[in-house]
Design an enzyme around this catalytic site. Structure first.
Site, PDB file in Angstrom:
ATOM      1  N   LYS A 108       0.847  -1.193   0.000  1.00 38.73           N
ATOM      2  CA  LYS A 108       0.000   0.000   0.000  1.00 38.73           C
ATOM      3  C   LYS A 108       0.882   1.243   0.000  1.00 38.73           C
ATOM      4  O   LYS A 108       1.617   1.506   0.947  1.00 38.73           O
ATOM      5  CB  LYS A 108      -0.917   0.015   1.229  1.00 38.73           C
ATOM      6  CG  LYS A 108      -1.918   1.156   1.204  1.00 38.73           C
ATOM      7  CD  LYS A 108      -2.898   1.070   2.361  1.00 38.73           C
ATOM      8  CE  LYS A 108      -3.897   2.218   2.295  1.00 38.73           C
ATOM      9  NZ  LYS A 108      -4.855   2.190   3.427  1.00 38.73           N
ATOM     10  N   CYS A 134       9.608  -0.581  15.185  1.00 38.32           N
ATOM     11  CA  CYS A 134      10.268  -1.792  14.676  1.00 38.32           C
ATOM     12  C   CYS A 134      11.035  -1.575  13.374  1.00 38.32           C
ATOM     13  O   CYS A 134      12.253  -1.734  13.339  1.00 38.32           O
ATOM     14  CB  CYS A 134       9.238  -2.911  14.494  1.00 38.32           C
ATOM     15  SG  CYS A 134       8.564  -3.528  16.041  1.00 38.32           S
TER      16      CYS A 134
END
Length: 443
Positions: A249, A258
């Site tokens: 996307k 992260c």
């Protein structure tokens, strides 16, 4: 089973709650007394859908408790999970001081056989270091294992209770047997490997996902120049089983706790063994550049940003979380402020955390999205909260000084945009501009 989870951040708290949910006796440990008190009162320090309800129900059932007494937790547990933070150092390397301190604490208090499991994301070789530290202090028997987490903020409870796989890295048959038994209620897809491979699996997984995001963002930039629609391109790619639809996307890049940290750490891991990870370096650079596409589109629409009022919808790095760590909004808002813009910002959850990260005098913090947009020269959508998706774009255009929207998350459909008078810029797909009934122009 009797479990201790040391560290009550995202990973530790969610893991501890979910382990208690499947019937284990869990003690969560944190050295922050105020945080422990908050947790014992049934309040959670993070926003994560479903977490508070699950935590309270397991506390009431007597399966979950919180303490600052690490010695007591170690004594009462058979399995000890290390789930403390491993933040980035200025070099990009992971800071292992918290992991090492916990290993020393375990070595100081261990009185019988334990399985020590590292849940934190750590560089290859860290579990060997944990073993060395404990062995240097204690002669008690223990095993060490690496069981990396793969949860996503915003769906962390669901991911923990319904994992794609569980990776168990250890060289101990005894530990394998116990850890299989612990995790089998969650999934039968248990991958048993050596410790170093388990450590590497976590970094490799996150680096690959980050690569997919940067790749589709590069494609989106080309789509804008050649007139293609990146959403259709991604759809066509995603049906290929070799590629898959997830993480394709286009938008303004990844953020959070992260991907930025782990990509930098893996680059450093490679560098320490004299390998130049050129591909991953490019992934990081593309991601950093992508967030500034919002600025370029604003400048295209407005010219100079000095004195302009810019509304910002979304401060968290993704929806359904209050986490703003390395959120694109930080760089974007800082740049807007440096350019002399006045900023009106709104986020459903993350405003308080964002205000701790950004010290910009030219921001007003609004109580709802329309309040932020009222009188604005332009609006930037930086987080795809569901709340924003249901805004009436016709009403929105009427309350803005200039009906200009930079949709950094491709939140709105062509039908929604066409029904409004917005001058609309998206990421990698044709947008429709309607100004006072004039012919549409592709942007």
């Amino acid at each position: 089973m009797n479990i201790a989870v040391i560290g009550t951040g995202y990973v530790g708290l969610v893991s501890g709650v979910c382990f208690s949910e499947i019937g284990n006796q869990v003690i969560c440990v944190d050295n922050n007394g105020a945080k422990v008190e908050m947790l014992n009162e049934g309040n959670v320090p993070i926003y994560e859908p479903g977490l508070k309800e699950l935590m309270v129900s397991n506390m009431q059932a007597g399966r979950l408790s919180f303490t600052s007494n690490i010695a007591e937790a170690i004594s009462q547990s058979d399995i000890i999970f290390i789930a403390v933070g491993t933040p980035s150092l200025p070099s990009g390397e992971a800071n292992l001081s918290y992991v090492e301190q916990v290993a020393i604490e375990i070595g100081s208090h261990i009185e019988s056989y334990k399985i020590i499991v590292t849940k934190s994301t750590v560089p290859v070789g860290t579990n060997d270091r944990v073993r060395e530290l404990i062995s240097s202090i204690s002669s008690q028997p223990f095993d060490v294992a690496s069981v990396p987490e793969f949860l996503r903020e915003g769906s962390a409870v669901k991911d923990t209770l319904n994992p794609d796989r569980i990776v168990i890295g250890t060289n101990s048959d005894r530990a394998i047997k116990t850890l299989k038994k612990l995790h089998r209620p969650l999934t039968e897809n248990l991958i048993i490997t050596d410790i170093r491979s388990a450590e590497m699996i976590k970094y490799a997984s996150n680096a690959f996902l980050a690569t997919k995001i940067s790749f589709i963002n590069e494609i989106s930039n080309i789509c804008e120049k050649v007139g293609a629609d990146v959403t259709r391109v991604a759809e066509g790619m995603g049906y290929d089983k070799r590629i898959g639809a997830s993480f394709l996307k286009a938008g303004i890049g990844y953020g959070g706790s992260c991907f930025p940290k782990d990509t930098q750490a893996l680059i450093q891991i490679a560098g320490m063994v004299d390998y130049d990870f050129r591909l991953l370096k490019s992934v990081v650079q593309v991601n950093q550049d992508q967030r500034f596409q919002v600025i370029h589109k604003l400048e295209e629409a407005l010219g100079s940003l000095k004195g302009k009022t810019i509304a910002v919808w979304g401060l968290a790095f993704k929806p359904d979380t209050d986490d703003v760590r390395d959120a694109p909004a930080i760089d974007i808002i800082q740049h807007l402020s440096d350019a002399g813009a006045v900023i009106k910002a709104y986020d459903p959850i993350a405003t308080a955390n964002f205000r701790k990260e950004v010290d910009v005098a030219s921001i007003s913090w609004e109580e709802n999205p329309l309040q932020a947009a009222e009188g604005a020269d332009a609006l930037c959508v930086l987080t795809e909260w569901k709340e924003f998706a249901h805004i009436d774009l016709t009403e929105l255009a009427e309350i803005m000084k200039d009906p200009i929207m930079i949709d950094g998350r491709n939140l709105y459909s062509a039908e929604q945009v066409q029904a409004s008078n917005l001058q609309y810029y998206s990421v990698g797909r044709p947008g429709l501009t309607k100004l006072e009934g004039k012919a549409a122009a592709i942007i």
